[in-house]
Design a protein around this motif. Structure first.
Motif, PDB file in Angstrom:
ATOM      1  N   MET A  44       0.805  -1.224   0.000  1.00  0.00           N
ATOM      2  CA  MET A  44       0.000   0.000   0.000  1.00  0.00           C
ATOM      3  C   MET A  44       0.842   1.280   0.000  1.00  0.00           C
ATOM      4  SD  MET A  44      -2.922  -1.191  -0.583  1.00  0.00           S
ATOM      5  CE  MET A  44      -3.601   0.442  -0.737  1.00  0.00           C
ATOM      6  N   PRO A  45       1.954   1.357   0.723  1.00  0.00           N
ATOM      7  CA  PRO A  45       2.754   2.584   0.599  1.00  0.00           C
ATOM      8  C   PRO A  45       3.297   2.804  -0.816  1.00  0.00           C
ATOM      9  CG  PRO A  45       3.279   1.515   2.648  1.00  0.00           C
ATOM     10  CD  PRO A  45       2.404   0.559   1.865  1.00  0.00           C
ATOM     11  N   PHE A  46       3.656   1.731  -1.501  1.00  0.00           N
ATOM     12  CA  PHE A  46       4.108   1.939  -2.875  1.00  0.00           C
ATOM     13  C   PHE A  46       2.961   2.419  -3.754  1.00  0.00           C
ATOM     14  CE2 PHE A  46       5.002   0.807  -7.258  1.00  0.00           C
ATOM     15  CZ  PHE A  46       6.130   1.600  -7.441  1.00  0.00           C
ATOM     16  N   LEU A  59      -8.006   7.493  -3.008  1.00  0.00           N
ATOM     17  CA  LEU A  59      -9.199   6.716  -2.658  1.00  0.00           C
ATOM     18  C   LEU A  59      -9.312   5.469  -3.534  1.00  0.00           C
ATOM     19  CD1 LEU A  59     -11.780   9.592  -2.076  1.00  0.00           C
ATOM     20  CD2 LEU A  59     -10.357   8.395  -0.395  1.00  0.00           C
ATOM     21  N   GLY A  60      -8.840   5.567  -4.764  1.00  0.00           N
ATOM     22  CA  GLY A  60      -8.861   4.418  -5.670  1.00  0.00           C
ATOM     23  C   GLY A  60      -7.944   3.294  -5.211  1.00  0.00           C
ATOM     24  N   VAL A  61      -6.720   3.641  -4.788  1.00  0.00           N
ATOM     25  CA  VAL A  61      -5.811   2.577  -4.338  1.00  0.00           C
ATOM     26  C   VAL A  61      -6.284   1.982  -3.015  1.00  0.00           C
ATOM     27  CG1 VAL A  61      -3.789   3.370  -5.637  1.00  0.00           C
ATOM     28  CG2 VAL A  61      -4.095   4.131  -3.285  1.00  0.00           C
ATOM     29  N   ALA A  62      -6.866   2.809  -2.135  1.00  0.00           N
ATOM     30  CA  ALA A  62      -7.402   2.283  -0.872  1.00  0.00           C
ATOM     31  C   ALA A  62      -8.550   1.319  -1.150  1.00  0.00           C
ATOM     32  CB  ALA A  62      -7.865   3.418   0.033  1.00  0.00           C
ATOM     33  N   THR A  63      -9.403   1.687  -2.080  1.00  0.00           N
ATOM     34  CA  THR A  63     -10.531   0.824  -2.427  1.00  0.00           C
ATOM     35  C   THR A  63     -10.048  -0.446  -3.126  1.00  0.00           C
ATOM     36  OG1 THR A  63     -11.961   2.760  -2.585  1.00  0.00           O
ATOM     37  CG2 THR A  63     -12.738   0.741  -3.662  1.00  0.00           C
ATOM     38  N   GLY A 163       2.620   6.424   2.006  1.00  0.00           N
ATOM     39  CA  GLY A 163       3.395   6.376   0.758  1.00  0.00           C
ATOM     40  C   GLY A 163       3.251   7.647  -0.056  1.00  0.00           C
ATOM     41  N   TYR A 164       2.045   8.208  -0.055  1.00  0.00           N
ATOM     42  CA  TYR A 164       1.796   9.461  -0.769  1.00  0.00           C
ATOM     43  C   TYR A 164       2.612  10.599  -0.169  1.00  0.00           C
ATOM     44  CZ  TYR A 164      -0.700  13.762  -1.946  1.00  0.00           C
ATOM     45  OH  TYR A 164      -1.018  15.035  -2.337  1.00  0.00           O
ATOM     46  N   VAL A 165       2.580  10.736   1.151  1.00  0.00           N
ATOM     47  CA  VAL A 165       3.321  11.807   1.832  1.00  0.00           C
ATOM     48  C   VAL A 165       4.824  11.634   1.632  1.00  0.00           C
ATOM     49  CG1 VAL A 165       3.896  12.793   4.095  1.00  0.00           C
ATOM     50  CG2 VAL A 165       1.516  12.294   3.514  1.00  0.00           C
ATOM     51  N   LEU A 166       5.311  10.422   1.816  1.00  0.00           N
ATOM     52  CA  LEU A 166       6.747  10.177   1.625  1.00  0.00           C
ATOM     53  C   LEU A 166       7.145  10.392   0.166  1.00  0.00           C
ATOM     54  CD1 LEU A 166       7.284   7.051   3.888  1.00  0.00           C
ATOM     55  CD2 LEU A 166       7.965   9.411   4.363  1.00  0.00           C
TER      56      LEU A 166
END
Length: 174
Positions: A44-46, A59-63, A163-166
């Motif tokens: 998920m972080p990638f 939201l798409g990757v979380a879903t 992952g987005y923030v990093l």
């Protein structure tokens, strides 16, 4: 040797998501939730990093991750429901599980199964295997699916957000 295995698994995860995008996230999270310990903490972080590059939606990757969790959990659920209990009742004594413990766990899961699945999906390691006891103790399938999704989605969102923030700060100075 361990570091080589971890590097290879991480590289494979990155390659799958890079090549398949959302479907890669679904596939990898399916594997992770089917009781195969593939780390969602890498998957998920990638995926979140790809969001920071503008190649995906948070939201798409979380879903996608939560959908993968539901698919993998369904596999684990039915493996346990169709064959797990008779095997454990017959051979559990060899791994120090008594019939009395099975009955006590059955009562617990009958009473708190929904909460157990929901909160179990929010805990590292536990989340990979929580569908197995849901099937083992014959939790209602739809209930299991709903609580799996509701517990998995915030987990996937949180890890993707990291992952987005990093990723957004990857090239910045400290």
């Amino acid at each position: 040797m361990i570091d080589q295995i971890i590097t290879a698994v991480g590289s494979w995860i990155v390659a799958v998501i890079s090549a398949a995008g959302y479907l890669g996230v679904v596939f990898l999270m399916t594997v992770e939730s089917a009781c195969i310990p593939l780390p969602s903490e890498v998957i998920m972080p990638f995926a979140g990093y790809l969001v920071s590059l503008g190649k995906a939606n948070l939201l798409g990757v979380a879903t996608a991750g939560a959908i993968g969790c539901n698919i993998g959990s369904t596999i684990a659920y039915y493996v346990a429901a169709l064959g797990g209990r008779p095997v454990l009742e017959a051979y559990g004594k060899y791994i120090l599980i008594t019939h009395k413990e099975l009955e006590r766990t059955d009562r617990f899961f009958t009473r708190y199964g929904s909460a157990t699945v929901f909160f179990g999906r929010l805990l590292p390691v536990v989340r990979t295997f929580i569908a197995f006891p849901a099937g083992f103790f014959f939790m209602h399938t739809a209930t299991s699916q709903i609580y799996t999704f509701l517990g998995s989605w915030p987990w996937c969102l949180a890890l993707a957000y990291v992952g987005y923030v990093l990723g957004a700060r990857w090239d910045s100075d400290p």
